[in-house]
Design an enzyme around this catalytic site. Structure first.
Site, mmCIF file in Angstrom:
data_model
loop_
_atom_site.group_PDB
_atom_site.id
_atom_site.type_symbol
_atom_site.label_atom_id
_atom_site.label_comp_id
_atom_site.label_asym_id
_atom_site.label_seq_id
_atom_site.Cartn_x
_atom_site.Cartn_y
_atom_site.Cartn_z
ATOM 1 N N TYR A 1 0.717 -4.171 11.990
ATOM 2 C CA TYR A 1 0.545 -2.733 11.751
ATOM 3 C C TYR A 1 1.289 -1.882 12.764
ATOM 4 C CZ TYR A 1 -2.770 -3.874 8.145
ATOM 5 O OH TYR A 1 -3.320 -4.363 7.004
ATOM 6 N N HIS B 1 -3.841 0.981 12.146
ATOM 7 C CA HIS B 1 -3.580 -0.269 12.876
ATOM 8 C C HIS B 1 -4.922 -0.917 13.202
ATOM 9 C CE1 HIS B 1 -2.270 -3.161 15.697
ATOM 10 N NE2 HIS B 1 -2.258 -2.423 16.792
ATOM 11 N N ASN C 1 -10.422 -2.902 2.381
ATOM 12 C CA ASN C 1 -10.083 -2.990 0.959
ATOM 13 C C ASN C 1 -11.348 -2.881 0.119
ATOM 14 O OD1 ASN C 1 -7.321 -3.339 1.186
ATOM 15 N ND2 ASN C 1 -7.377 -5.560 0.960
ATOM 16 N N HIS D 1 0.829 -1.221 0.000
ATOM 17 C CA HIS D 1 0.000 0.000 0.000
ATOM 18 C C HIS D 1 0.862 1.269 0.000
ATOM 19 C CE1 HIS D 1 -3.891 -2.058 0.879
ATOM 20 N NE2 HIS D 1 -3.096 -2.946 1.445
#
Ligand code: HDE
Length: 682
Positions: free
Chosen positions: A359, A336, A144, A71
């Site tokens: 994360y 996160h 997503n 990403h």
């Protein structure tokens, strides 16, 4: 807070804002010159004592931080979330119960595979990470635009990403899965099959961030004040509708405008066409087995079709402010999955469990230490009393002597409060430790079949073409054969068509193909016109244009929330028949039809010239081939004829006067694309 002369928070104090007039060093020392380094005589060696030169270059040398390992390419925007009705029946999260306040948010959109400088329109999954700055701390929903994932267990994440990223010996290809290592991995890991159907579909080439449907993927758990729990899947439904590009368009855009999505987001917000999504919840009973209609809710390669559990709209997200500084906000924002607030908890989904580690861990490298929560974009809007101290990048000047609990020297503060604090939902956990997947994770094909069966004909054709394109770039025959063997378990027609494109034999399925009930909600093809806010319509003009007609059309399109960009053979102004003129937004020689949602040819004296200009004809033919709305009025119709575009084709609108064109044009653009044209699908 420490007493300072400036009562504003540290990060907005003058030396941070850099809004003064006098140039200084980082130490605040005003400088006399920043254009010439200190040297001996005007042509002599540079002196080490030039502290300004050394500080300036030192800082520049360290301006980059590691890009996100996945990403990396992204764009962000600020906004607000407004709740429709209290959800206190399900959750005690205040921002989901209190309808009186809007919760500030920051959203970052992204592609997954490409580097920070890669093109926006690559075929890929899109990330959509939302930070809700709630009164009870930050809640991050890191989702997503595809509701399932490649793998069932986080331990496979490095494998799938290593396979998708450029191949390590040659660092090729950039931002593409069309290469051997990706298909090698996925063909050996059949649980990826359902996700492959989604990424080979038009979902993986969205028209813009604004037209993406987004999902939280995993099942989460809500708990209310009484301790009652409900399982939940999060959805974001775009108010602008769910729309995609066509493949050829997305490839061309990668060269013509690699920032296509980033620019679209920025422009939409600047133009007041604020991107909006409704938050939808699929509320599912929290049963002991965490199953729903035979679907294991802990398996992240499965989704729950909307026809089985309705998506309840509960609030609206509006993005209304562009970032002030890309690096400070979009690049430094740290999401996160473990940034949870009371009332929202996780489940045992093994992918989610691994994310809970990843994360937090990744930020240590990316943001240089444990104090990234103090970076302005990451700061909660609620008080922070965490007893954390020191570390790289510490920004706070903490007071007091007792950063530990329990303490008496600090009056016992801060203290934990079970009534107001986050509480993990109590759960019974027992069993042997093992490295094994549940049997209920064993079905890898039925939802791939379900997805295929739910697509319309053009959507199925696009999936076949995408598999054909990607697998044709795979050199290793055995990899292609293995992939076809997997597709044989999805659908006979699908595998036959892909095999035909590759000139390969059609394998027989290794297991019976599942009987499925299609889910019409999965198709993106619409039959009723939707909103056209933020769409861009190209108006092809030439000297002698019908200015009055063009302005009338522009007003009507503006009223529908879309924008008109005037295209002409030259820049500057294009003079009209009657002395007026139109401002040219894009000269013909520096624009392409892929930059527009629809193209209209204006009436005017110059249409004869347009009808014999090859660029104009290919421009229109390309828009036609990409199934876009095409329009013309008056003499403009002759230009369409010269391009071979018949007036009776679906999505081709024309009229004598511009005033009669506006309504049918807006309707046709609202249908997004016209698939039933006489040319073969792309
Ligand atoms: Fe991510 N993912 N992910 N992911 N992910 C990251 O976090 C990871 C997964 C998603 O705009 C990283 O700060 C693991 C699913 C988004 O800043 C990293 C696994 C979904 C973003 C990471 C997954 C996502 C990330 C990279 C499998 C959809 C961009 C830098 C166990 C539900 C966030 C960073 C942004 C980013 C790990 C799978 C969405 C490395 C280990 C499933 C939208 O921590």
């Amino acid at each position: 807070m420490a007493e300072t002369e400036d009562p504003r928070p540290l990060h907005t104090a003058p030396h941070w804002a850099q809004d003064g007039e006098l140039l200084t060093t980082a130490q605040g020392v005003p400088m006399d010159d920043t254009d010439n380094s200190l040297r001996v005589d005007s042509r002599g060696p540079t002196l080490l004592e030039d502290f300004h030169l050394r500080e300036k270059i030192m800082h520049f040398d360290h301006e980059r931080i590691p890009e996100r390992v996945v990403h990396a390419r992204g764009a962000g925007a600020h906004g607000r979330f407004e709740l429709y009705e209290s959800l206190e029946e399900y959750t005690c999260a205040e921002f989901l119960c209190d309808t009186s306040r809007a919760t500030p948010v920051f959203v970052r959109f992204s592609t997954v595979a490409g580097s920070r400088g890669s093109a926006d329109t690559a075929r890929d999954v899109r990330g959509f990470a939302t930070k809700f700055y709630t009164t009870e701390g930050n809640f991050d929903l890191v989702g997503n635009n595809i509701p399932i994932f490649f793998i069932q267990d986080g331990i496979k994440f490095p494998d799938v990403i290593h396979a998708a990223k450029p191949e390590p010996d040659r660092e090729i290809p950039q931002a593409q899965t069309a290469h051997d290592t990706f298909w090698d991995f996925v063909s050996l890991q059949p649980e990826t099959t359902a996700m492959l159907m989604w990424i080979m579909s038009d979902r993986a080439i969205p028209r813009s961030f604004r037209t993406m449907e987004v999902f939280g993927d995993h099942t989460f758990r809500l708990d209310n004040d009484d301790g009652a729990t409900t399982l939940v899947k999060f959805h974001w439904k775009p108010v602008a509708g769910v729309h995609s590009l066509v493949w050829e368009e997305s490839q061309k855009l990668g060269g013509i405008d690699p920032d296509f999505h980033r620019r679209d987001l920025w422009d939409a917000i600047e133009n007041g066409a604020f991107p909006e999504w409704e938050l939808g919840l699929q509320l599912l009973p929290d049963t002991e087995d965490e199953m729903f209609e035979g679907i294991d809710l802990l398996d992240p390669t499965k989704f729950v079709p909307e026809e089985l559990a309705e998506v309840r709209p509960v609030g609206r997200l509006t993005l209304d402010r562009n970032p002030t500084n890309f690096f400070a906000e979009t690049e430094q924002v740290a999401f996160h999955t473990g940034h949870l607030v009371r009332g929202i908890d996780i489940t045992d989904d093994p992918l989610l469990q691994a994310r809970l580690f990843s994360y937090l861990d990744t930020q240590l490298t990316r943001l240089g230490g444990p104090n990234f929560a103090q970076i302005p974009i990451n700061r909660p809007h609620s008080p922070v009393n965490d007893n954390q101290r020191d570390g790289f990048g510490q920004q706070a000047i903490h007071e007091g002597r007792a950063p530990y609990a329990p303490n008496s020297l600090g009056g016992g503060c801060p203290f934990a409060d079970p009534a107001r604090g986050f509480q993990h939902v109590p759960r019974m956990v027992s069993g042997e430790t093992m490295r094994r997947r549940a049997e209920s994770f064993g079905d890898h094909y039925s939802q791939a079949t379900l997805f295929w069966a739910s697509m319309t004909e053009p959507e199925q054709a696009h999936i076949v073409e995408a598999f054909g394109f990607e697998l044709s770039k795979v050199d290793t025959t055995e990899v292609r054969e293995r992939m076809l063997a997997n597709l044989a378990n999805v659908d006979a027609e699908l595998v036959a068509k892909v095999a035909a494109r590759l000139g390969m034999d059609v394998p027989t399925p290794s297991q019976p193909v599942a009987e499925v009930e299609p889910s019409p909600a999965l198709s993106m093809v619409i039959v009723e016109p939707g909103p056209i806010e933020g769409r861009v319509i190209g108006l092809i003009t030439a000297d002698g244009v019908d200015v009055v007609g063009a302005q009338m059309l522009e007003q009507a399109i503006d009223a529908a929330g879309a924008v008109v960009h005037v295209i002409a053979p030259h820049g500057g102004k294009v003079p009209g028949r009657t002395g007026d003129a139109l401002s040219v937004a894009k000269p013909l020689f520096s624009t392409e039809s892929v930059e527009f949602d629809a193209v209209v040819v204006a009436s005017g004296d110059g249409t004869d010239e347009l009808a014999t200009t090859p660029k104009v004809l290919t421009f229109l033919q390309e828009a036609f081939r990409h199934h876009k709305t095409i329009g013309a009025w008056g003499d403009g119709v002759d230009v369409l004829s010269a391009a071979g575009i018949g007036p009776d084709e679906p999505g081709v609108v024309w009229s004598e006067d511009a005033s009669d064109l506006a309504e049918p044009l807006v309707q046709a653009v609202g249908l997004h694309r016209h698939w039933d044209r006489s040319n073969p699908p792309i």
